[in-house]
Write a protein that holds these residues in place. Structure first.
Motif, mmCIF file in Angstrom:
data_model
loop_
_atom_site.group_PDB
_atom_site.id
_atom_site.type_symbol
_atom_site.label_atom_id
_atom_site.label_comp_id
_atom_site.label_asym_id
_atom_site.label_seq_id
_atom_site.Cartn_x
_atom_site.Cartn_y
_atom_site.Cartn_z
ATOM 1 N N ARG A 107 -14.183 0.025 -14.039
ATOM 2 C CA ARG A 107 -14.901 -0.862 -13.121
ATOM 3 C C ARG A 107 -15.857 -0.094 -12.225
ATOM 4 O O ARG A 107 -16.907 -0.613 -11.833
ATOM 5 N N LEU A 108 -15.514 1.148 -11.911
ATOM 6 C CA LEU A 108 -16.375 1.963 -11.068
ATOM 7 C C LEU A 108 -17.602 2.452 -11.827
ATOM 8 O O LEU A 108 -18.704 2.512 -11.277
ATOM 9 N N MET A 109 -17.431 2.783 -13.095
ATOM 10 C CA MET A 109 -18.514 3.387 -13.860
ATOM 11 C C MET A 109 -19.369 2.378 -14.627
ATOM 12 O O MET A 109 -20.560 2.589 -14.826
ATOM 13 N N GLN A 165 -1.157 4.842 -15.299
ATOM 14 C CA GLN A 165 -2.335 5.366 -16.001
ATOM 15 C C GLN A 165 -3.254 4.244 -16.488
ATOM 16 O O GLN A 165 -4.461 4.444 -16.630
ATOM 17 N N GLY A 166 -2.682 3.064 -16.735
ATOM 18 C CA GLY A 166 -3.528 1.930 -17.086
ATOM 19 C C GLY A 166 -4.424 1.533 -15.930
ATOM 20 O O GLY A 166 -5.601 1.206 -16.115
ATOM 21 N N GLU A 167 -3.878 1.573 -14.728
ATOM 22 C CA GLU A 167 -4.687 1.290 -13.547
ATOM 23 C C GLU A 167 -5.782 2.344 -13.391
ATOM 24 O O GLU A 167 -6.915 2.022 -13.012
ATOM 25 N N ARG A 168 -5.449 3.602 -13.675
ATOM 26 C CA ARG A 168 -6.466 4.668 -13.623
ATOM 27 C C ARG A 168 -7.650 4.315 -14.527
ATOM 28 O O ARG A 168 -8.813 4.429 -14.114
ATOM 29 N N VAL A 169 -7.361 3.871 -15.742
ATOM 30 C CA VAL A 169 -8.429 3.539 -16.694
ATOM 31 C C VAL A 169 -9.237 2.343 -16.196
ATOM 32 O O VAL A 169 -10.472 2.361 -16.212
ATOM 33 N N VAL A 170 -8.548 1.306 -15.737
ATOM 34 C CA VAL A 170 -9.232 0.086 -15.306
ATOM 35 C C VAL A 170 -10.108 0.348 -14.085
ATOM 36 O O VAL A 170 -11.269 -0.075 -14.035
ATOM 37 N N VAL A 171 -9.574 1.051 -13.099
ATOM 38 C CA VAL A 171 -10.346 1.338 -11.888
ATOM 39 C C VAL A 171 -11.552 2.216 -12.239
ATOM 40 O O VAL A 171 -12.670 1.981 -11.760
ATOM 41 N N GLY A 172 -11.341 3.227 -13.089
ATOM 42 C CA GLY A 172 -12.455 4.080 -13.501
ATOM 43 C C GLY A 172 -13.513 3.304 -14.242
ATOM 44 O O GLY A 172 -14.722 3.506 -14.037
#
Length: 477
Positions: free
Chosen positions: A363-365, A354-361
């Motif tokens: 960086r995308l936004m 879930q940490g990767e989910r937050v980081v990727v989101g």
């Protein structure tokens, strides 16, 4: 030497290949086609369908949803979370993202999805320093980010504007107008992004100078400049270090300020005995290689749990003190990343951590992200993400606002949200769906006003539960 006959044959072959492979449609044709496809979506979901809010008969009990969201939190901090939410309807709204996620799932949608923020209320936007040390305005909280319908973010932002206006005792008509202007800003900015090249959308930034140009008065411009300088000073190590750290002999140690800052027990932090080597190793691997070189200069000296925000209270959020030398510290904030509140309604994340989910989101936004942004998993099985503490972070101070400031800030938030959605979604389709008139703006404004009424009813039920002793609250003093 190649003869003219061979050259002519090769040229004929190239020409034949060109005829057999149709050329890619020009960008304008694509945008026109995509915009028309977005407009066609109105047949299934008219723009006016977004208007209003009526509580479904099977609506979940908000208090029960909040209790469910407490699962896995530090039990001693849950009364502090509820105490912060009890301060006002606006504070309740900030902490009740799970409640609104369930409600938004019952509202109409166009069928278009983006990387959504998941918690796009006014206080989750603000200024921060980029790696190049410039100040940008953007979304600054991504704990709930997930691919989801773009309308959900717009509606949460619009409702937060109405609730904030009521918190400031503005007229209901002014609250509605502020929300409408914000949605209009989103629609018009999305139309701009729909006409831009993909790289231009990606490179677009809302920097300090662009923010200053839209502020309503010279006094407001000066106040923002002062806030920026203040935030820069507060984020400097020579300012942060003495406020947060004390020395035991020669060793620096984060100051305990219970119940908001305290050192964890072995049970709360199983990695304590090993110096968190395992979790830090996984975090290091999540960083780009060049940032690892910088991170390797620092060594962890201390680690303490730190209570932050409203909705995050009770989750395992912490502060890590890292030192490269006696006079060279950095503070990294470590936040627990739980499943997004959107997941039951929008689908699970493709990321196992879930940490990767937050980081990727993020960086995308976000237009620019912290260089130390990364993720890990602890020995307790919880997922976390890292970022620098503060780093010239500038948050809104709601109580200082007049109506003009609320309106301009709401429009800035909508601009940032449109830019973020345009990076991951199809701006031409979204813009085509919304169109060029105010039909969508008016509908979402109607929703925002009526959902603000719902939030007030939920808040009153929450406060009643506190008075009756069914909901525990605690003072932070």
């Amino acid at each position: 030497m190649v003869g003219w006959g061979a050259f002519a044959c090769a040229r004929r072959t190239r020409n034949r290949n060109r005829r057999e492979t149709p050329p890619a449609p020009p960008a304008r044709t694509y945008r026109r086609t995509s915009g028309a496809a977005g407009k066609a979506l109105r047949d299934a979901t008219p723009r006016a369908a977004h208007g209003g809010w009526k509580s479904p008969k099977n609506r979940r009990d908000p208090i029960e949803l909040l209790r469910e969201s407490n699962q896995g939190r530090i039990s001693a901090l849950i009364p502090i979370r509820f105490g912060r939410m009890a301060q006002s309807p606006f504070a309740f709204y900030r902490g009740a993202a799970a409640v609104m996620a369930a409600d938004l799932a019952s509202t109409p949608g166009s069928g278009l999805r983006v990387q959504a923020c998941g918690d796009a209320h006014l206080m989750n936007f603000g200024g921060f320093a980029t790696p190049e040390r410039n100040i940008f305005f953007d979304i600054n909280d991504f704990d709930e980010t997930l691919p989801a319908p773009w309308e959900w973010d717009v509606k949460r932002l619009a409702a937060s504007i109405v609730i904030a206006a009521r918190h400031l005792d503005f007229l209901d008509s002014d609250a509605a107008k502020a929300a409408t202007e914000a949605v209009c800003s989103y629609r018009e900015r999305m139309a701009d992004y729909a006409s831009m090249r993909a790289l231009d959308v990606w490179y677009d930034r809302i920097d300090l100078e662009r923010v200053l140009k839209v502020l309503p008065s010279v006094a407001e411009v000066e106040r923002v400049r002062q806030r920026v300088e203040q935030a820069r000073r507060k984020s400097l190590p020579e300012s942060l270090f003495p406020k947060l750290v004390e020395h035991y002999g020669s060793a620096p140690r984060i100051k305990d300020v219970p119940p908001l800052i305290f050192h964890p027990t072995d049970e709360q932090a199983p990695g304590l005995t090993s110096g968190y080597d395992d979790a830090l190793g996984r975090y290091r691997k999540s960083l780009p290689e060049h940032v690892r070189t910088l991170f390797d200069r620092f060594r962890l000296f201390d680690f303490a749990i730190k209570v932050v925000g409203v909705g995050s209270v009770g989750t395992y959020c912490a502060l890590g003190l890292f030192m490269a030398a006696d006079d060279d510290p950095i503070f990294l904030q470590v936040k627990e990343a739980r499943k997004s509140v959107l997941e039951p309604y929008a689908g699970g994340s493709v990321h196992k951590n879930q940490g990767e989910r937050v980081v990727v989101g993020q960086r995308l936004m976000q237009s620019a992200s912290d260089i130390f942004l990364g993720w890990t998993r602890g020995l307790n099985g919880r997922d976390y993400y890292f970022r620098q503490l503060r780093d010239a972070k500038i948050s809104a101070i709601l109580e200082d606002w007049d109506l003009a400031t609320l309106k301009e800030f709401g429009k800035l938030c909508a601009w940032a949200l449109a830019r973020a959605h345009a990076r991951s979604g199809d701006p031409a389709r979204i813009a085509g769906y919304m169109g060029s008139n105010t039909t969508f703006d008016d509908a979402v404004c109607e929703f925002a006003v009526e959902y603000a009424d719902q939030n007030l009813r939920d808040y009153r039920g929450f406060v009643k539960g506190i008075r009756e002793g069914r909901i525990p609250v605690a003072s932070e003093d």
